[in-house]
Design a protein around this motif. Sequence first.
Motif, PDB file in Angstrom:
ATOM      1  N   LYS A   1       9.938  -1.667  16.602  1.00  0.00           N
ATOM      2  CA  LYS A   1       9.169  -0.546  16.074  1.00  0.00           C
ATOM      3  C   LYS A   1       9.862   0.173  14.926  1.00  0.00           C
ATOM      4  N   TYR A   2      11.182  -0.029  14.773  1.00  0.00           N
ATOM      5  CA  TYR A   2      11.909   0.657  13.703  1.00  0.00           C
ATOM      6  C   TYR A   2      12.062  -0.190  12.439  1.00  0.00           C
ATOM      7  N   VAL A   3      11.922  -1.509  12.564  1.00  0.00           N
ATOM      8  CA  VAL A   3      12.290  -2.396  11.459  1.00  0.00           C
ATOM      9  C   VAL A   3      11.467  -2.124  10.210  1.00  0.00           C
ATOM     10  N   LEU A   4      10.145  -2.190  10.310  1.00  0.00           N
ATOM     11  CA  LEU A   4       9.299  -2.060   9.125  1.00  0.00           C
ATOM     12  C   LEU A   4       9.410  -0.679   8.468  1.00  0.00           C
ATOM     13  N   PRO A   5       9.362   0.433   9.227  1.00  0.00           N
ATOM     14  CA  PRO A   5       9.542   1.745   8.572  1.00  0.00           C
ATOM     15  C   PRO A   5      10.871   1.881   7.838  1.00  0.00           C
ATOM     16  N   LEU A   6      11.943   1.347   8.440  1.00  0.00           N
ATOM     17  CA  LEU A   6      13.242   1.442   7.777  1.00  0.00           C
ATOM     18  C   LEU A   6      13.291   0.593   6.519  1.00  0.00           C
ATOM     19  N   LEU A   7      12.687  -0.577   6.553  1.00  0.00           N
ATOM     20  CA  LEU A   7      12.645  -1.418   5.352  1.00  0.00           C
ATOM     21  C   LEU A   7      11.853  -0.750   4.235  1.00  0.00           C
ATOM     22  N   ILE A   8      10.791  -0.051   4.594  1.00  0.00           N
ATOM     23  CA  ILE A   8      10.000   0.676   3.593  1.00  0.00           C
ATOM     24  C   ILE A   8      10.833   1.780   2.951  1.00  0.00           C
ATOM     25  N   ILE A   9      11.608   2.497   3.763  1.00  0.00           N
ATOM     26  CA  ILE A   9      12.471   3.569   3.240  1.00  0.00           C
ATOM     27  C   ILE A   9      13.496   3.001   2.260  1.00  0.00           C
ATOM     28  N   VAL A  10      14.118   1.895   2.642  1.00  0.00           N
ATOM     29  CA  VAL A  10      15.116   1.269   1.764  1.00  0.00           C
ATOM     30  C   VAL A  10      14.451   0.780   0.477  1.00  0.00           C
ATOM     31  N   GLN A  11      13.261   0.199   0.591  1.00  0.00           N
ATOM     32  CA  GLN A  11      12.544  -0.272  -0.589  1.00  0.00           C
ATOM     33  C   GLN A  11      12.229   0.875  -1.548  1.00  0.00           C
ATOM     34  N   LEU A  12      11.833   2.016  -1.012  1.00  0.00           N
ATOM     35  CA  LEU A  12      11.564   3.174  -1.874  1.00  0.00           C
ATOM     36  C   LEU A  12      12.845   3.654  -2.555  1.00  0.00           C
ATOM     37  N   TRP A  13      13.966   3.591  -1.844  1.00  0.00           N
ATOM     38  CA  TRP A  13      15.245   4.001  -2.428  1.00  0.00           C
ATOM     39  C   TRP A  13      15.638   3.092  -3.582  1.00  0.00           C
ATOM     40  N   LEU A  14      15.253   1.824  -3.488  1.00  0.00           N
ATOM     41  CA  LEU A  14      15.614   0.852  -4.518  1.00  0.00           C
ATOM     42  C   LEU A  14      14.547   0.699  -5.612  1.00  0.00           C
ATOM     43  N   SER A  15      13.459   1.454  -5.529  1.00  0.00           N
ATOM     44  CA  SER A  15      12.295   1.170  -6.356  1.00  0.00           C
ATOM     45  C   SER A  15      12.361   1.736  -7.775  1.00  0.00           C
TER      46      SER A  15
ATOM     47  N   VAL B   1       0.827  -1.214   0.000  1.00  0.00           N
ATOM     48  CA  VAL B   1       0.000   0.000   0.000  1.00  0.00           C
ATOM     49  C   VAL B   1       0.858   1.259   0.000  1.00  0.00           C
ATOM     50  N   ILE B   2       1.998   1.212   0.694  1.00  0.00           N
ATOM     51  CA  ILE B   2       2.861   2.400   0.783  1.00  0.00           C
ATOM     52  C   ILE B   2       3.848   2.460  -0.384  1.00  0.00           C
ATOM     53  N   THR B   3       4.631   1.401  -0.547  1.00  0.00           N
ATOM     54  CA  THR B   3       5.700   1.451  -1.549  1.00  0.00           C
ATOM     55  C   THR B   3       5.178   1.347  -2.973  1.00  0.00           C
ATOM     56  N   GLY B   4       4.061   0.618  -3.184  1.00  0.00           N
ATOM     57  CA  GLY B   4       3.531   0.478  -4.542  1.00  0.00           C
ATOM     58  C   GLY B   4       3.166   1.808  -5.182  1.00  0.00           C
ATOM     59  N   PRO B   5       2.151   2.520  -4.636  1.00  0.00           N
ATOM     60  CA  PRO B   5       1.774   3.812  -5.221  1.00  0.00           C
ATOM     61  C   PRO B   5       2.874   4.868  -5.153  1.00  0.00           C
ATOM     62  N   VAL B   6       3.579   4.940  -4.001  1.00  0.00           N
ATOM     63  CA  VAL B   6       4.608   5.977  -3.853  1.00  0.00           C
ATOM     64  C   VAL B   6       5.736   5.766  -4.864  1.00  0.00           C
TER      65      VAL B   6
ATOM     66  N   ILE C   1      19.951  -1.987  -9.306  1.00  0.00           N
ATOM     67  CA  ILE C   1      20.711  -3.094  -9.895  1.00  0.00           C
ATOM     68  C   ILE C   1      22.034  -3.332  -9.173  1.00  0.00           C
ATOM     69  N   SER C   2      22.299  -2.540  -8.155  1.00  0.00           N
ATOM     70  CA  SER C   2      23.562  -2.678  -7.438  1.00  0.00           C
ATOM     71  C   SER C   2      23.491  -3.847  -6.467  1.00  0.00           C
ATOM     72  N   GLY C   3      24.440  -4.730  -6.552  1.00  0.00           N
ATOM     73  CA  GLY C   3      24.473  -5.871  -5.643  1.00  0.00           C
ATOM     74  C   GLY C   3      24.933  -5.506  -4.245  1.00  0.00           C
ATOM     75  N   ASN C   4      25.550  -4.330  -4.081  1.00  0.00           N
ATOM     76  CA  ASN C   4      26.071  -3.910  -2.781  1.00  0.00           C
ATOM     77  C   ASN C   4      25.213  -2.844  -2.123  1.00  0.00           C
ATOM     78  N   ALA C   5      23.977  -2.664  -2.613  1.00  0.00           N
ATOM     79  CA  ALA C   5      23.120  -1.614  -2.060  1.00  0.00           C
ATOM     80  C   ALA C   5      22.824  -1.852  -0.589  1.00  0.00           C
ATOM     81  N   PHE C   6      22.657  -3.124  -0.201  1.00  0.00           N
ATOM     82  CA  PHE C   6      22.337  -3.414   1.198  1.00  0.00           C
ATOM     83  C   PHE C   6      23.517  -3.117   2.116  1.00  0.00           C
ATOM     84  N   VAL C   7      24.745  -3.240   1.588  1.00  0.00           N
ATOM     85  CA  VAL C   7      25.928  -2.963   2.398  1.00  0.00           C
ATOM     86  C   VAL C   7      25.926  -1.506   2.849  1.00  0.00           C
ATOM     87  N   ILE C   8      25.529  -0.609   1.951  1.00  0.00           N
ATOM     88  CA  ILE C   8      25.471   0.818   2.281  1.00  0.00           C
ATOM     89  C   ILE C   8      24.520   1.051   3.442  1.00  0.00           C
TER      90      ILE C   8
END
Length: 308
Positions: A169-183, A91-96, A128-135
């Motif tokens: 409480k921080y895990v899901l919001p941070l994962l959403i932020i990273v997903q948007l950065w990679l989207s 709902v958040i990452t799809g439309p955004v 497409i960066s394989g090292n994006a998660f390292v950052i």
Amino acid sequence: MSKKTTKTTNNEWSLLNQIKRSKTSYIMLAPYFILFFLFTILPVITSIVFSFTNFNMLELPEFVGWDNYIRLLLDDDIFKTAIRNTLIFAVITGPVSYFMCLIFAWIINEFKGKVRALLTLIFYAPSISGNAFVIWLIILSGDRYGYLNGFLMRWDFISEPILWLKTEKYVLPLLIIVQLWLSLGTGFLTFIAGLQTVDKTLYEAAAVDGVKNRWQELFYVTLPSMKPQLMFGAVMQITQSFAVADISIQLAGNPSINYAGTTIVTHLLDFGTFRYEMGYSSAIASVLFLFMIGTNKLVQRLLRKVGS
């Protein structure tokens, strides 16, 4: 012979004649169709069949009917958490991310030549960066050397480091932020390509009809001319938002703390790759498949109404 039978026979002969006339095209399509059938259609069918069995990869599958689905929907509390997290992601990452792809593609398309190519590469590179998660692991490190902790402690926002990826409480919001950065991925490139194919004479005609600024050009000319690309981009973003797994596994682990970052796909991988309960994991995959199909149909219908 009845009229209905005669009509059916005529349609069959007409189809056979069309295939004969276009046999060269069908021959050229054959390699792709064979690969698509073997690696897409057949695995989906196989997964649905296995979802009605108890299969551990060591013994022959045992048919159990709807037991896997009953267990999944009624007894599996972690799956309920996974559905909630996945829906929040979608709902958040799809439309955004969809609108991010469109707006950034529209802005970048205003540039010319090498500048446009460079900006496209910069925005597309994270996906497409394989090292994006390292950052992000460095940024969100739970000690004082993590960039985020270091910045907040330097400016006295916090007094001690926060375990960002180990605090529920921080895990899901941070994962959403990273997903948007990679989207900004395939959909973004599709929009870039679609913008470059819009007929320039349409803008001239729109100016004569009273279109006065770039926003009006976007809504009345550009978007209606990009309907196929918009549809494809929507499908890609929905699929990407429902299939979130690598981000959660790489950053929060599998399982994450109190399953705060668990998604349907990570739950599927847990049963499929660690527990070898292939029948149960196939049931999870089948439910996810239905989610994706239903959502794609809904979005396509909405886009058709908007474009009509």
